[in-house]
Write a protein that holds these residues in place. Structure first.
Motif, PDB file in Angstrom:
ATOM      1  N   TYR A   9     -80.927  -2.624  -9.946  1.00  0.00           N
ATOM      2  CA  TYR A   9     -80.236  -2.119 -11.134  1.00  0.00           C
ATOM      3  C   TYR A   9     -80.529  -0.647 -11.371  1.00  0.00           C
ATOM      4  CZ  TYR A   9     -79.342  -6.878 -12.864  1.00  0.00           C
ATOM      5  OH  TYR A   9     -78.912  -8.163 -13.026  1.00  0.00           O
ATOM      6  N   ARG A  10     -79.527   0.066 -11.850  1.00  0.00           N
ATOM      7  CA  ARG A  10     -79.707   1.431 -12.341  1.00  0.00           C
ATOM      8  C   ARG A  10     -78.786   1.612 -13.543  1.00  0.00           C
ATOM      9  NH1 ARG A  10     -79.413   4.909  -6.713  1.00  0.00           N
ATOM     10  NH2 ARG A  10     -80.988   3.688  -5.612  1.00  0.00           N
ATOM     11  N   ASP A  11     -79.354   2.009 -14.674  1.00  0.00           N
ATOM     12  CA  ASP A  11     -78.517   2.299 -15.825  1.00  0.00           C
ATOM     13  C   ASP A  11     -77.732   3.573 -15.552  1.00  0.00           C
ATOM     14  OD1 ASP A  11     -79.271   0.124 -17.355  1.00  0.00           O
ATOM     15  OD2 ASP A  11     -80.988   1.176 -18.232  1.00  0.00           O
ATOM     16  N   ALA A  12     -76.490   3.584 -15.956  1.00  0.00           N
ATOM     17  CA  ALA A  12     -75.652   4.775 -15.809  1.00  0.00           C
ATOM     18  C   ALA A  12     -75.707   5.556 -17.124  1.00  0.00           C
ATOM     19  CB  ALA A  12     -74.224   4.365 -15.468  1.00  0.00           C
ATOM     20  N   ALA A  13     -75.138   6.760 -17.122  1.00  0.00           N
ATOM     21  CA  ALA A  13     -75.143   7.590 -18.319  1.00  0.00           C
ATOM     22  C   ALA A  13     -74.434   6.859 -19.458  1.00  0.00           C
ATOM     23  CB  ALA A  13     -74.441   8.916 -18.033  1.00  0.00           C
ATOM     24  N   ARG A  21     -71.818  -0.387 -22.068  1.00  0.00           N
ATOM     25  CA  ARG A  21     -73.034  -0.088 -21.299  1.00  0.00           C
ATOM     26  C   ARG A  21     -72.736  -0.233 -19.810  1.00  0.00           C
ATOM     27  NH1 ARG A  21     -78.719  -3.405 -21.697  1.00  0.00           N
ATOM     28  NH2 ARG A  21     -79.708  -2.306 -20.001  1.00  0.00           N
ATOM     29  N   PRO A  22     -72.634   0.875 -19.088  1.00  0.00           N
ATOM     30  CA  PRO A  22     -72.375   0.789 -17.640  1.00  0.00           C
ATOM     31  C   PRO A  22     -73.688   0.690 -16.846  1.00  0.00           C
ATOM     32  CG  PRO A  22     -72.163   3.053 -18.385  1.00  0.00           C
ATOM     33  CD  PRO A  22     -72.520   2.234 -19.596  1.00  0.00           C
ATOM     34  N   GLU A  23     -73.665  -0.138 -15.809  1.00  0.00           N
ATOM     35  CA  GLU A  23     -74.812  -0.275 -14.915  1.00  0.00           C
ATOM     36  C   GLU A  23     -74.341  -0.241 -13.464  1.00  0.00           C
ATOM     37  OE1 GLU A  23     -78.160  -3.069 -16.714  1.00  0.00           O
ATOM     38  OE2 GLU A  23     -76.216  -4.061 -16.624  1.00  0.00           O
ATOM     39  N   TRP A  24     -75.095   0.434 -12.638  1.00  0.00           N
ATOM     40  CA  TRP A  24     -74.886   0.459 -11.186  1.00  0.00           C
ATOM     41  C   TRP A  24     -75.748  -0.664 -10.641  1.00  0.00           C
ATOM     42  CZ3 TRP A  24     -78.211   0.834  -7.109  1.00  0.00           C
ATOM     43  CH2 TRP A  24     -77.721   1.293  -5.880  1.00  0.00           C
ATOM     44  N   ILE A  25     -75.154  -1.598  -9.904  1.00  0.00           N
ATOM     45  CA  ILE A  25     -75.909  -2.753  -9.412  1.00  0.00           C
ATOM     46  C   ILE A  25     -75.606  -2.950  -7.929  1.00  0.00           C
ATOM     47  CG2 ILE A  25     -76.330  -5.225  -9.653  1.00  0.00           C
ATOM     48  CD1 ILE A  25     -75.284  -4.964 -12.561  1.00  0.00           C
ATOM     49  N   LYS A  26     -76.660  -2.862  -7.119  1.00  0.00           N
ATOM     50  CA  LYS A  26     -76.525  -3.096  -5.682  1.00  0.00           C
ATOM     51  C   LYS A  26     -76.876  -4.554  -5.393  1.00  0.00           C
ATOM     52  CE  LYS A  26     -78.295  -1.557  -1.205  1.00  0.00           C
ATOM     53  NZ  LYS A  26     -79.191  -0.607  -0.525  1.00  0.00           N
ATOM     54  N   ILE A 101     -71.851  -2.873  -3.810  1.00  0.00           N
ATOM     55  CA  ILE A 101     -72.261  -2.347  -5.117  1.00  0.00           C
ATOM     56  C   ILE A 101     -71.206  -2.714  -6.151  1.00  0.00           C
ATOM     57  CG2 ILE A 101     -72.663  -0.213  -6.432  1.00  0.00           C
ATOM     58  CD1 ILE A 101     -73.605   1.036  -3.739  1.00  0.00           C
ATOM     59  N   ILE A 102     -71.655  -2.961  -7.367  1.00  0.00           N
ATOM     60  CA  ILE A 102     -70.725  -3.098  -8.480  1.00  0.00           C
ATOM     61  C   ILE A 102     -71.120  -2.116  -9.575  1.00  0.00           C
ATOM     62  CG2 ILE A 102     -70.208  -5.527  -8.023  1.00  0.00           C
ATOM     63  CD1 ILE A 102     -71.985  -6.212 -10.491  1.00  0.00           C
ATOM     64  N   ILE A 103     -70.141  -1.700 -10.334  1.00  0.00           N
ATOM     65  CA  ILE A 103     -70.378  -0.997 -11.590  1.00  0.00           C
ATOM     66  C   ILE A 103     -69.984  -2.012 -12.661  1.00  0.00           C
ATOM     67  CG2 ILE A 103     -69.827   0.961 -13.066  1.00  0.00           C
ATOM     68  CD1 ILE A 103     -71.183   1.714 -10.374  1.00  0.00           C
TER      69      ILE A 103
END
Length: 180
Positions: A9-13, A21-26, A101-103
């Protein structure tokens, strides 16, 4: 099999004032077979917020349909979906490369702002207030009961207010969750 990482997980701006709330998820779990019942696929329980998902790479999207059947959709770069609240779902990598990956953009409007208070209410109380949409009569009864309570209105008062357009017996059927 033992436990292994499933997502990165990585929180996006984002802004604390934002309703989304957008999240970058691999996807770290590689499941090549495409079987939605594969034990490597770990379904979540769904979540409170709505979610729009943007797909990058070969991602398999799994979800539980309204009949309780787990389904799989093969998604690719440029695909997207919308997940309603409380729908169990999961994502896996369909190929070992390229990256999958998903956003995931979750949003909830007024619910997001009241989330802290809402979580303190407790699951049983929330269910009583909202009903279960899988059981339409219960959901209709719960929503109508909540609305009557907010107006300090009894079933008898609602039936009187609906007269003469709706007779007393039909009004009480509707209050009980009957089909409108």
């Amino acid at each position: 099999g033992g436990r292994s990482p499933y997502y990165e997980y990585r929180d996006a701006a984002m802004s604390r004032c934002s309703q989304f709330r957008p999240e970058w998820i691999k996807e770290l779990r590689y499941v090549p077979g495409g079987d939605p019942k594969d034990p490597q696929v770990q379904m979540n329980n769904g979540h409170l917020m709505m979610q729009t998902t943007l797909f990058v790479g070969p991602v398999d999207f799994y979800y539980t349909d309204r009949h309780g059947v787990v389904r799989r959709e093969a998604m690719n770069t440029g695909d997207s979906n919308f997940i309603t609240p409380f729908v169990p779902h999961s994502f896996t990598a369909r190929e070992s490369s390229p990256e999958a990956i998903i956003i995931a953009v979750t949003f909830g409007g007024h619910v997001r702002r009241a989330f802290a208070e809402f979580t303190r209410t407790g699951a049983k109380n929330v269910s009583a207030l909202s009903g279960d949409l899988r059981e339409a009569p219960l959901a209709r009864r719960s929503v109508l009961s909540r609305c009557m309570a907010s107006e300090c209105m009894t079933p008898q008062e609602l039936a009187r207010a609906a007269a003469p357009r709706i007779d007393n017996e039909r009004a009480h059927e509707l209050i009980g969750g009957a089909e409108p």
